[in-house]
Scaffold this active site. Structure first.
Site, PDB file in Angstrom:
ATOM      1  N   HIS A 157      21.289  68.129  61.626  1.00 33.35           N
ATOM      2  CA  HIS A 157      21.201  67.037  62.595  1.00 33.35           C
ATOM      3  C   HIS A 157      22.253  66.004  62.217  1.00 33.35           C
ATOM      4  O   HIS A 157      22.936  66.128  61.199  1.00 33.35           O
ATOM      5  CB  HIS A 157      19.797  66.434  62.644  1.00 33.35           C
ATOM      6  CG  HIS A 157      19.321  65.832  61.364  1.00 33.35           C
ATOM      7  ND1 HIS A 157      19.118  66.561  60.204  1.00 33.35           N
ATOM      8  CD2 HIS A 157      18.996  64.545  61.041  1.00 33.35           C
ATOM      9  CE1 HIS A 157      18.693  65.762  59.255  1.00 33.35           C
ATOM     10  NE2 HIS A 157      18.619  64.529  59.727  1.00 33.35           N
ATOM     11  N   HIS A 187      22.086  62.693  61.489  1.00 33.91           N
ATOM     12  CA  HIS A 187      21.812  61.492  60.704  1.00 33.91           C
ATOM     13  C   HIS A 187      22.849  61.364  59.596  1.00 33.91           C
ATOM     14  O   HIS A 187      23.290  62.347  58.999  1.00 33.91           O
ATOM     15  CB  HIS A 187      20.397  61.524  60.141  1.00 33.91           C
ATOM     16  CG  HIS A 187      19.343  61.295  61.179  1.00 33.91           C
ATOM     17  ND1 HIS A 187      17.997  61.442  60.938  1.00 33.91           N
ATOM     18  CD2 HIS A 187      19.443  60.916  62.478  1.00 33.91           C
ATOM     19  CE1 HIS A 187      17.309  61.154  62.045  1.00 33.91           C
ATOM     20  NE2 HIS A 187      18.168  60.836  62.992  1.00 33.91           N
ATOM     21  N   ASP A 246      23.098  60.564  56.511  1.00 32.71           N
ATOM     22  CA  ASP A 246      22.991  61.122  55.163  1.00 32.71           C
ATOM     23  C   ASP A 246      23.197  62.630  55.129  1.00 32.71           C
ATOM     24  O   ASP A 246      23.246  63.229  54.051  1.00 32.71           O
ATOM     25  CB  ASP A 246      21.641  60.754  54.528  1.00 32.71           C
ATOM     26  CG  ASP A 246      20.451  61.245  55.340  1.00 32.71           C
ATOM     27  OD1 ASP A 246      20.471  61.115  56.578  1.00 32.71           O
ATOM     28  OD2 ASP A 246      19.483  61.749  54.733  1.00 32.71           O
ATOM     29  N   HIS A 247      23.360  63.245  56.302  1.00 37.53           N
ATOM     30  CA  HIS A 247      23.608  64.681  56.364  1.00 37.53           C
ATOM     31  C   HIS A 247      25.021  65.027  56.835  1.00 37.53           C
ATOM     32  O   HIS A 247      25.406  66.191  56.793  1.00 37.53           O
ATOM     33  CB  HIS A 247      22.596  65.350  57.306  1.00 37.53           C
ATOM     34  CG  HIS A 247      21.202  65.352  56.771  1.00 37.53           C
ATOM     35  ND1 HIS A 247      20.579  66.495  56.290  1.00 37.53           N
ATOM     36  CD2 HIS A 247      20.296  64.351  56.613  1.00 37.53           C
ATOM     37  CE1 HIS A 247      19.367  66.195  55.876  1.00 37.53           C
ATOM     38  NE2 HIS A 247      19.172  64.895  56.069  1.00 37.53           N
ATOM     39  N   HIS A 253      11.830  66.654  63.924  1.00 39.12           N
ATOM     40  CA  HIS A 253      12.243  65.501  63.132  1.00 39.12           C
ATOM     41  C   HIS A 253      12.260  64.239  63.993  1.00 39.12           C
ATOM     42  O   HIS A 253      13.306  63.748  64.395  1.00 39.12           O
ATOM     43  CB  HIS A 253      13.614  65.751  62.504  1.00 39.12           C
ATOM     44  CG  HIS A 253      14.073  64.650  61.580  1.00 39.12           C
ATOM     45  ND1 HIS A 253      13.223  64.011  60.696  1.00 39.12           N
ATOM     46  CD2 HIS A 253      15.298  64.073  61.402  1.00 39.12           C
ATOM     47  CE1 HIS A 253      13.899  63.113  60.008  1.00 39.12           C
ATOM     48  NE2 HIS A 253      15.152  63.108  60.426  1.00 39.12           N
ATOM     49  N   ASP A 268      15.661  68.253  57.815  1.00 38.76           N
ATOM     50  CA  ASP A 268      14.555  67.281  57.876  1.00 38.76           C
ATOM     51  C   ASP A 268      13.575  67.701  58.965  1.00 38.76           C
ATOM     52  O   ASP A 268      13.972  67.936  60.120  1.00 38.76           O
ATOM     53  CB  ASP A 268      15.089  65.885  58.192  1.00 38.76           C
ATOM     54  CG  ASP A 268      15.942  65.312  57.075  1.00 38.76           C
ATOM     55  OD1 ASP A 268      16.184  66.029  56.082  1.00 38.76           O
ATOM     56  OD2 ASP A 268      16.381  64.158  57.202  1.00 38.76           O
ATOM     57  N   HIS A 316      15.205  67.114  49.253  1.00 39.15           N
ATOM     58  CA  HIS A 316      15.170  65.920  50.094  1.00 39.15           C
ATOM     59  C   HIS A 316      14.046  64.976  49.656  1.00 39.15           C
ATOM     60  O   HIS A 316      13.146  64.635  50.417  1.00 39.15           O
ATOM     61  CB  HIS A 316      15.004  66.319  51.570  1.00 39.15           C
ATOM     62  CG  HIS A 316      15.407  65.236  52.529  1.00 39.15           C
ATOM     63  ND1 HIS A 316      14.506  64.313  53.029  1.00 39.15           N
ATOM     64  CD2 HIS A 316      16.598  64.937  53.096  1.00 39.15           C
ATOM     65  CE1 HIS A 316      15.147  63.491  53.858  1.00 39.15           C
ATOM     66  NE2 HIS A 316      16.411  63.852  53.910  1.00 39.15           N
TER      67      HIS A 316
END
Length: 327
Positions: A80, A82, A84-85, A157, A229, A287
């Site tokens: 996805h 976001h 932090d990914h 998520h 996530d 995670h």
């Protein structure tokens, strides 16, 4: 059979992985932000010399150097969008540029990710000297490769466009019986290969040898499922059914169960329940919230109450995935 797990840095110089090797390396195991002990989300699968990356959080390129991961990777799959990914793709693509890369780099993400990935790959207005190919994968999509495929599956998520991925190998030929072949007077060489590939052969004396005489039933390939996530969900259980390895997020312990629901994440116990329902061989947790950064033993303990073969991952954890019939 337990999978071989090592918490190590680079492989020793001259190390040789077994033939048909399949390994998974955790590069980042922290949720949302890096900590002293853990970087943010990323992992790589190396299969027979091919490197596939899944998520690319900030600082991933340094983790690659730290743990000896090849920069000759061809694909990055994002669960996805976001930050932090995905943030690490900016630095990684620039490093590949400085290294003189000319081969295409393929970026994959869920529906709606192409626009974001174009922005990130073109950050700063710099033009890359190699092609960047971007593809979107909805649940059920399949990226076919030689002898295996990457399958995208739905996750849950908090309403985000997000997917998990499963690497699924094709079935393998059955075992060839060389002792029986010699007893039947079949000369070792090309005829053995033809029989193993499923072709009947005629010997000089007129006998016809069918493959079923010397070759056993087909054998399953390996399956590795990665959630990104997510809350626990039926789609993950289906995608991980009988998998050799499931990597499932475990952001919180039981005491933060309500927080897990609010943020669209899972507890370690919930991840273990998914693994048990799917019948996987091994579960790896990743995670982790920063509160468990130094010591994730609580998460591992809570998961083990629901599923016995579980490991709380660390940055650098290396997992070798053998065939289920290797013993």
């Amino acid at each position: 059979m337990r999978l071989a797990v090592r918490h190590v840095g680079r492989l020793p110089a001259g190390a040789i992985l077994p033939s048909m090797s399949l390994t998974l390396r955790l590069l980042g195991t922290s949720a949302s932000r890096p900590t002293v002990e853990r970087n943010v989300s990323s992992l790589v699968i190396e299969r027979e010399g091919e490197t596939l990356m899944f998520d690319c959080g900030e600082g991933t390129q340094r983790q690659m150097m730290r743990y000896g991961i090849s920069f000759a990777l061809g694909d990055i799959f994002f669960t996805h969008m976001h930050t932090d990914h995905v943030l690490g793709v900016i630095g990684l693509t620039r490093t590949l540029q400085l290294q003189g890369r000319t081969e295409p780099l393929r970026l994959w993400g869920p529906k709606g990710s192409a626009r974001v990935l174009r922005q990130w790959s073109g950050f700063g207005g710099e033009r890359l000297g190699y092609p960047v190919e971007i593809g979107e994968l909805e649940p059920g999509a399949r990226v076919a490769r030689k002898d295996y495929a990457i399958h995208a599956f739905a996750v849950d998520h908090r309403g985000a466009q997000a997917v998990g991925y499963a690497l699924v190998e094709e079935e393998r030929r059955g075992r060839f019986n060389p002792d029986l072949a010699r007893e039947l007077g079949i000369p070792e060489g090309p005829l053995w290969g033809q029989i193993h590939r499923g072709r009947a052969v005629t010997l000089d004396d007129g006998r016809v040898i069918e493959p079923a005489t010397l070759v056993g039933p087909t054998r399953p390939g390996r399956r590795v499922a990665l959630t990104g996530d997510t809350r626990p969900c039926a789609a993950t259980i289906a995608a991980a059914r009988d998998a050799d390895l499931l990597v499932h997020e475990a952001t919180f312990a039981d005491e933060e169960g309500e927080r897990a629901v609010e943020t669209g994440h899972s507890t370690a116990r919930e991840a273990a329940e998914v693994a048990a329902a799917a019948g996987v061989r091994q579960l790896v947790l990743t995670h982790f919230s920063a509160r468990y950064s130094r010591d994730a033993s609580e998460l591992e303990r809570e998961a083990r109450a629901r599923f016995p073969n579980v490991l709380a991952g660390r940055d650098g954890t290396l997992i070798e995935v053998p065939f289920a019939d290797a013993d």
